[in-house]
Design an enzyme around this catalytic site. Structure first.
Site, short mmCIF file in Angstrom:
data_model
loop_
_atom_site.label_atom_id
_atom_site.label_comp_id
_atom_site.label_asym_id
_atom_site.label_seq_id
_atom_site.Cartn_x
_atom_site.Cartn_y
_atom_site.Cartn_z
N CYS A 119 40.62 97.54 165.91
CA CYS A 119 40.78 96.15 165.45
C CYS A 119 42.16 95.96 164.82
O CYS A 119 42.72 96.89 164.25
CB CYS A 119 39.73 95.80 164.39
N ASP A 120 42.65 94.75 164.91
CA ASP A 120 43.86 94.41 164.18
C ASP A 120 43.88 92.91 163.92
O ASP A 120 43.39 92.13 164.76
CB ASP A 120 45.13 94.79 164.96
#
Length: 205
Positions: free
Chosen positions: A75-76
Site C-alpha cells: 500500500c501507499d
C-alpha cells in the site's frame, strides 16, 4: 465457491494500516518492504500511489518471512493538492507550509493497493481516492499540531484517526482509505483472487 483464505502479509511499516486491519478482525504478518519512495518518476498523484503500492508488494513477495501461499499486500498513500503529489513532509517547516496551504480547502487522498497471491502468482491492483475537507485552522493551531510530530509521519501532513482529526471537517469517500487502506476495496481484491474475506478473520496467525 471460494477457497479458504490464506495468511495476509502487510508489506508496510504503517501503524495506522496495521490498526485498520486488526480492527477488521485480521492479524497480518508484517514484512516491511524498504522501498525507496523517491524512485517513482514524474507521474500523476494517483499513479504515484499505485506504482509505489506495486513496488512495495513486489519487494516483499519471495522474502523468507512470507508464509507459503500468503496474500501479500502493498500500500501507499499520496495526498493531492493543486495537482501536486504530497507525501510525508521533510521537516516541521514544510509541514507548517502545507497546512497553511490546505486550511479551509479540500484535497484528495489516493491510496494504492497491490495484492499478490503467492500460491498462484496472480496479482490485482486498485487505487481508491477520497476527498478531504479541512477546517480553516489558525497559525497557533498549526504550530501546536506540527510540534506534536504527528504530521511528519503521514502523507499530506495530517491524520483523520489521530490529533489531526479535529481539523478535518468532512470527507467524500471511504474513511479507511484516508487512514491508508480501503477495507471495502481490499475485500473486493481478495474475492477477485478467489479467496474469502471472512476467511481472513480465522486464517490470521
Amino acid at each position: 465457491m471460494t477457497s479458504p483464505s490464506p495468511v495476509l502479509v502487510l508489506g508496510s511499516a504503517s501503524p495506522a494500516r496495521l490498526a485498520t486491519l486488526r480492527s477488521a478482525g485480521i492479524e497480518p504478518v508484517v514484512v516491511v518492504s524498504g522501498v525507496d519512495e523517491s524512485q517513482v518518476g514524474d507521474l500523476a498523484p494517483v499513479e504515484v500511489a499505485g506504482a509505489l503500492a506495486r513496488l512495495k508488494a513486489e519487494a516483499v513477495v519471495g522474502r523468507d518471512e512470507v508464509p507459503a501461499g500468503a496474500l501479500v499486500l502493498g500500500c501507499d498513500s499520496v495526498f493531492e493538492l493543486d495537482g501536486r503529489a504530497l507525501g510525508k513532509p521533510e521537516d516541521p517547516e514544510e509541514a507548517v507550509a502545507r497546512w497553511r496551504a490546505m486550511r479551509g480547502r479540500s484535497g484528495v487522498l489516493h491510496s494504492g493497493h497491490s495484492l499478490h497471491d503467492t500460491a498462484t502468482g496472480r496479482a490485482v491492483a486498485a487505487t481508491e481516492s477520497t476527498t478531504v475537507h479541512f477546517a480553516d485552522v489558525g497559525d497557533d493551531e498549526i504550530a501546536a499540531y506540527v510540534a506534536t510530530g504527528e504530521p511528519l509521519h503521514v502523507a499530506g501532513a495530517f491524520t483523520i484517526d489521530g490529533l489531526g482529526g479535529a481539523f478535518v471537517t468532512g470527507i467524500e469517500g471511504d474513511h479507511h482509505n484516508v487512514v491508508g487502506l480501503s477495507l471495502p476495496r481490499l475485500r473486493l481484491m481478495v474475492a477477485e483472487l478467489g479467496h474469502s474475506w471472512t476467511g481472513l478473520w480465522t486464517a490470521a496467525r
